[in-house]
Scaffold this active site. Structure first.
Site, mmCIF file in Angstrom:
data_model
loop_
_atom_site.group_PDB
_atom_site.id
_atom_site.type_symbol
_atom_site.label_atom_id
_atom_site.label_comp_id
_atom_site.label_asym_id
_atom_site.label_seq_id
_atom_site.Cartn_x
_atom_site.Cartn_y
_atom_site.Cartn_z
ATOM 1 N N ALA A 115 -15.681 32.108 1.032
ATOM 2 C CA ALA A 115 -16.123 30.399 1.320
ATOM 3 C C ALA A 115 -14.664 29.893 1.381
ATOM 4 C CB ALA A 115 -16.695 29.932 0.060
ATOM 5 N N TRP A 116 -14.607 28.963 2.440
ATOM 6 C CA TRP A 116 -13.552 28.151 2.531
ATOM 7 C C TRP A 116 -13.986 26.774 3.558
ATOM 8 C CZ3 TRP A 116 -9.793 31.343 6.353
ATOM 9 C CH2 TRP A 116 -10.320 31.879 7.495
ATOM 10 N N ASN A 117 -12.840 25.947 3.244
ATOM 11 C CA ASN A 117 -13.181 24.461 3.820
ATOM 12 C C ASN A 117 -11.796 24.329 4.724
ATOM 13 O OD1 ASN A 117 -15.768 24.134 2.471
ATOM 14 N ND2 ASN A 117 -14.119 23.953 0.569
ATOM 15 N N HIS B 213 -0.762 10.038 2.267
ATOM 16 C CA HIS B 213 -0.522 9.278 1.042
ATOM 17 C C HIS B 213 -1.723 8.822 0.379
ATOM 18 C CE1 HIS B 213 3.560 8.384 1.846
ATOM 19 N NE2 HIS B 213 3.321 8.533 3.230
ATOM 20 N N ASP C 203 6.347 9.951 -1.971
ATOM 21 C CA ASP C 203 6.670 9.132 -0.969
ATOM 22 C C ASP C 203 8.256 9.577 -0.487
ATOM 23 O OD1 ASP C 203 4.356 7.683 -0.926
ATOM 24 O OD2 ASP C 203 5.248 5.939 -1.795
ATOM 25 N N HIS D 24 9.022 7.472 5.039
ATOM 26 C CA HIS D 24 7.823 6.757 5.143
ATOM 27 C C HIS D 24 8.012 5.402 5.089
ATOM 28 C CE1 HIS D 24 3.857 4.906 3.423
ATOM 29 N NE2 HIS D 24 4.284 4.584 2.518
ATOM 30 N N HIS E 140 9.410 0.214 -2.050
ATOM 31 C CA HIS E 140 9.575 0.984 -0.850
ATOM 32 C C HIS E 140 10.873 0.604 0.137
ATOM 33 C CE1 HIS E 140 5.324 1.273 -1.347
ATOM 34 N NE2 HIS E 140 4.965 2.364 -0.617
#
Length: 260
Positions: free
Chosen positions: A62-64, A71, A77, A81, A209
């Protein structure tokens, strides 16, 4: 093995005198994601697409595959960014020494419970240093506000019912001081972003930021379980993807905490 610090750490972990605390919020399709007003473009959250699940598409496995913004959830960050750090490091270029570093934890959960717009000041940091010693050289400042208790509910977590987001953070001068004068490499918070909810109204807007990433430092958001950390003495371990050109990355974050 005498005098081997790694062996001593392994022994302390096995014996329980050092505990590993998970600081990461669960990541799912329900994880709260920051919402920007128009005309700005928002990041997608997490979507999980099934490839196979022990069936004709893959009988023994099984895998996705994942669709996710950089973010989302508990995440890192990098300097690039923000426009002030656009010539700085991407996630893949961050020094591992900055990802395993000491942490100071300032607890303002009581203040944030009284005022969701609470802002940490330089005076608050100085008062913390007077009680617990100087901020760690090359370390992190983690701001505990109790906001992690809201992470199960997006509306409660983003707290924008008043018409603008309300969540605690740092004031402008504190953001500038951390970026330009402190010995820290970054800050971590429990909220959806490293800036306070009202920070778009500040000068400059989103000062954590603006100043921190512009100074080549880092941010971590949506942390959990900071209540389990001491004010000083914990070792933070941050593991972002080594994403070339990445402006950020979902992470698994831990703290090594002495227990006596």
């Amino acid at each position: 093995m005498a005098g081997n610090p790694v062996a001593s750490l392994v022994e302390a972990l096995a014996g329980g005198s050092v505990e590993v605390v998970d600081l990461t919020q669960p990541l799912s399709e329900k994880t709260p994601v920051i919402r920007l007003p128009e005309p700005f473009v928002n990041t997608p959250g997490l979507r999980v697409h099934e490839i196979s699940a022990y069936d004709d598409r893959g009988p023994a496995w099984a895998w996705n595959w994942l669709e996710i913004g950089e973010h989302v959830g508990t995440h890192f960050d990098a300097p690039i960014h923000w426009i002030t750090g656009r010539d700085g490091l991407d996630v893949s270029q961050v020094s591992p020494q900055h990802l395993v570093a000491p942490a100071a934890v300032i607890d303002r959960s009581a203040e944030a419970a009284e005022d969701p717009d609470y802002l940490l000041t330089v005076d608050d940091v100085r008062a913390f240093e007077s009680e617990h010693g100087p901020l760690p050289e090359g370390g992190w400042l983690l701001l505990r506000t109790g906001w992690d208790a809201r992470a199960h509910d997006e509306e409660l977590f983003l707290n924008a019912g008043s018409g603008r987001p309300q969540s605690p953070g740092f004031d402008v001068e504190c953001a500038r001081w951390i970026a330009e004068e402190s010995p820290l490499v970054g800050v971590g918070v429990e909220t959806v972003g490293i800036d306070a909810g009202m920070a778009g109204e500040f000068d400059p807007p989103f000062p954590v930021h603006y100043y921190l990433l512009g100074a080549g430092k880092y941010g971590i958001t949506q942390l959990a379980n900071l209540a389990e950390l001491p004010p000083a003495g914990a070792l933070l371990v941050v593991a972002p993807l080594k994403l070339v050109g990445g402006t950020g990355s979902p992470i698994r974050a831990f703290a090594l905490v002495p227990r006596g």
